[in-house]
Design a protein around this motif. Structure first.
Motif, short mmCIF file in Angstrom:
data_model
loop_
_atom_site.label_atom_id
_atom_site.label_comp_id
_atom_site.label_asym_id
_atom_site.label_seq_id
_atom_site.Cartn_x
_atom_site.Cartn_y
_atom_site.Cartn_z
N LYS A 157 0.98 -1.23 0.09
CA LYS A 157 0.14 -0.03 0.00
C LYS A 157 0.80 1.45 0.04
CE LYS A 157 -3.50 -2.38 2.74
NZ LYS A 157 -4.10 -2.62 3.99
N PRO A 188 1.68 4.80 0.85
CA PRO A 188 1.48 5.68 2.03
C PRO A 188 0.81 6.86 1.51
CG PRO A 188 3.33 4.67 2.54
CD PRO A 188 3.10 4.22 1.11
N LYS A 208 -1.59 6.81 13.96
CA LYS A 208 -2.08 5.56 14.25
C LYS A 208 -3.45 5.47 14.49
CE LYS A 208 2.42 3.74 15.53
NZ LYS A 208 3.38 3.28 16.72
N HIS A 220 -0.79 10.70 4.47
CA HIS A 220 0.40 9.86 3.91
C HIS A 220 0.68 8.82 4.81
CE1 HIS A 220 1.01 13.18 1.02
NE2 HIS A 220 0.54 14.07 2.12
N TYR A 221 -0.22 8.12 5.50
CA TYR A 221 -0.04 7.02 6.28
C TYR A 221 -1.06 5.91 6.21
CZ TYR A 221 0.36 4.05 10.45
OH TYR A 221 0.64 3.19 11.36
N VAL A 222 -0.75 4.71 6.16
CA VAL A 222 -1.55 3.49 6.24
C VAL A 222 -0.94 2.40 7.01
CG1 VAL A 222 -0.59 2.57 4.03
CG2 VAL A 222 -3.01 1.94 4.67
N LYS A 223 -1.70 1.83 7.87
CA LYS A 223 -0.80 0.61 8.63
C LYS A 223 -0.94 -0.41 7.58
CE LYS A 223 -1.94 -2.02 12.86
NZ LYS A 223 -2.67 -2.22 13.91
N GLN A 224 0.26 -1.01 7.93
CA GLN A 224 0.84 -2.20 7.23
C GLN A 224 1.79 -2.85 7.83
OE1 GLN A 224 1.79 -1.79 2.88
NE2 GLN A 224 2.31 0.20 3.41
N SER A 276 -5.76 6.37 11.44
CA SER A 276 -6.02 5.31 10.53
C SER A 276 -7.15 3.96 10.87
CB SER A 276 -4.60 4.87 9.97
OG SER A 276 -3.93 3.90 11.19
N ASN A 304 -1.21 7.64 -0.91
CA ASN A 304 -2.20 7.61 -1.78
C ASN A 304 -3.46 7.53 -0.41
OD1 ASN A 304 -1.51 7.36 -4.18
ND2 ASN A 304 -1.44 4.90 -4.25
N TYR A 305 -2.89 7.81 0.68
CA TYR A 305 -3.74 7.64 2.03
C TYR A 305 -3.72 8.97 2.72
CZ TYR A 305 -4.17 2.76 0.85
OH TYR A 305 -4.30 1.35 0.52
N GLU A 306 -4.86 9.14 3.37
CA GLU A 306 -4.93 10.49 4.39
C GLU A 306 -3.73 10.39 5.37
OE1 GLU A 306 -8.11 12.57 7.51
OE2 GLU A 306 -8.55 10.74 6.42
#
Length: 424
Positions: free
Chosen positions: A376, A378, A420, A384-388, A423, A380-382
């Motif tokens: 994923k 990052p 954190k 600039h963060y996505v949990k993975q 998200s 592309n997400y609000e």
């Protein structure tokens, strides 16, 4: 002219100045003399603090044939000559060998003593100004007791200087030596803890001093300074003291003591050790200040570059600036703690493979190998963060970075918690 240091050399332990931890009443070296059971010993300490004197006193009470060698000019051949005389009637009780400056003997030369020190035919007393744990062969070290001699303090040296004046007055009979206490204090301070240097300076001053109208020798401060030269500094750029000063330098900065840090910087500057200062400052900026004040390393780098361009004596100014910035900065060792824990895991754990989602997928056939399929991006997400998952499966819950309790890291910690939470 016989050196005054030899004229006043103590002949018994009670006459020795300083080293109370070794030669005071009831202390270990006194007990050794009382029992006359002399073990193999290594005397470690700076020059002019009594190592040779104590060795001579111990030799005088030992019921053994005494030999004395200096490792700076002795050889294996000299040791063989001593070994060849072990069966001599004069050596029936064994031999006591005093080996001065043993650090100048190489491994082979030191090994030549092993068999005879172990079976007791040779009792070794060795002295060294270098750390024996760095310079003496382990097998010989394990057969010996190490005693550390400390630099003498001002009062100890003044006491010996007064004894020296008494000895010279007796030699001169009707002549008095007039020397104020402040001049003795100057000799003591100037010696750097080296009694031999202080006594030699006193002797030279007395022998070159003028006599007053009464015919007495009058020692002046001006003459004392002229005869003493530059103050001795107990520092060896290539030896053990080098690392002691550098260690104290870093620990003073780490402990937020700018005064102590500047003191040790001055010692390093006096030794002309620009490279070691610059390297250590850069290390400190990352190791001890770290993320608490990330700009510190940039400031230090600028100061270090300036110092390297300027050279001494001007280099002292940007170096002092860097030291004060680091000593008064907030501290954090979170960076070094994080990387060291990660390196330790690599050495001690089966950390496993890089997750498939994170592996390089910029080549034909990567998808067939399941490379990067679940990654994923990052941005592309609000926020600039996505949990993975980024860590390998085997250590997916490992925690390496623990934020320090300081303004910078508390802000970073709050920001990471915000990401954190947002998200979820």
């Amino acid at each position: 002219m016989k050196p005054l240091a030899d004229k006043i050399r103590p002949s018994c332990m009670s006459e020795i100045v300083g080293q109370h931890h070794l030669v005071g009443e009831g202390k270990i070296l006194n007990k050794i003399i009382e029992t006359k059971q002399i073990p193999n010993m290594i005397f470690y300490g700076p020059p002019g603090v009594g190592k040779t004197t104590v060795a001579n006193i111990i030799a005088s009470v030992a019921n053994k044939r005494f030999y004395k060698l200096n490792a700076t000019n002795a050889s294996v051949g000299d040791i063989k000559k001593i070994i060849d005389e072990l069966d001599n009637l004069l050596s029936i009780n064994g031999v006591l060998l005093y080996l001065d400056e043993i650090q100048n003997f190489n491994k082979k030369q030191q090994q030549s003593l092993l068999e005879y020190t172990e079976n007791g035919q040779i009792t070794l007393i060795a002295s060294t100004t270098e750390n024996p744990y760095f310079y003496i062969y382990n097998a010989l070290l394990s057969r010996s007791s190490v005693f550390e001699f400390k630099p003498l303090n001002k009062n100890d040296i003044i006491k010996a200087l007064k004894r020296g004046i008494d000895v010279l007055e007796k030699e001169l009979k009707s002549t008095k030596i007039l020397c104020e206490e402040s001049i003795l204090e100057y000799f003591a301070e100037n010696s750097g803890g080296d009694l031999r240097k202080a006594i030699n300076n006193l002797q030279l001053t007395i022998y070159t001093a003028n006599r007053n109208s009464d015919g007495n020798i009058e020692v002046t401060m001006e003459l004392a300074k002229e005869c003493s030269g530059t103050k001795a500094l107990n520092y060896d750029k290539l030896g053990d003291k080098h690392y002691d000063v550098l260690s104290a330098f870093q620990k003073s900065i780490r402990g937020s003591d700018p005064d102590a840090a500047i003191h040790y910087l001055a010692r390093l500057i006096k030794a002309g050790d620009l490279i070691s200062i610059c390297r250590r400052l850069l290390v400190i900026a990352a190791e001890d200040i770290g993320v608490a004040y990330p700009s510190a390393i940039s400031i230090v780098k600028a100061c270090v570059d300036s110092a390297m361009q300027l050279g001494f004596p001007e280099a002292r100014i940007p170096l002092a600036e860097a030291v004060i910035v680091l000593a008064t900065a907030p501290k954090s060792n979170s960076a070094i703690s994080a990387i060291d824990k990660a390196l330790s895991d690599l050495d001690n754990l089966n950390v496993g493979e890089v997750p498939e989602d994170l592996k390089d997928a910029h080549y034909g056939g990567a998808q067939k190998l399941n490379r990067g399929l679940g990654y994923k991006y990052p941005h592309n997400y609000e926020n600039h963060y996505v949990k993975q998952q980024y860590l390998p499966d085997n250590i997916k819950d490992a925690l390496y970075y623990i934020p320090g309790n300081n303004k910078m890291e508390n802000s970073a910690k709050a920001y990471m918690n915000f990401l954190k939470e947002s998200s979820k």
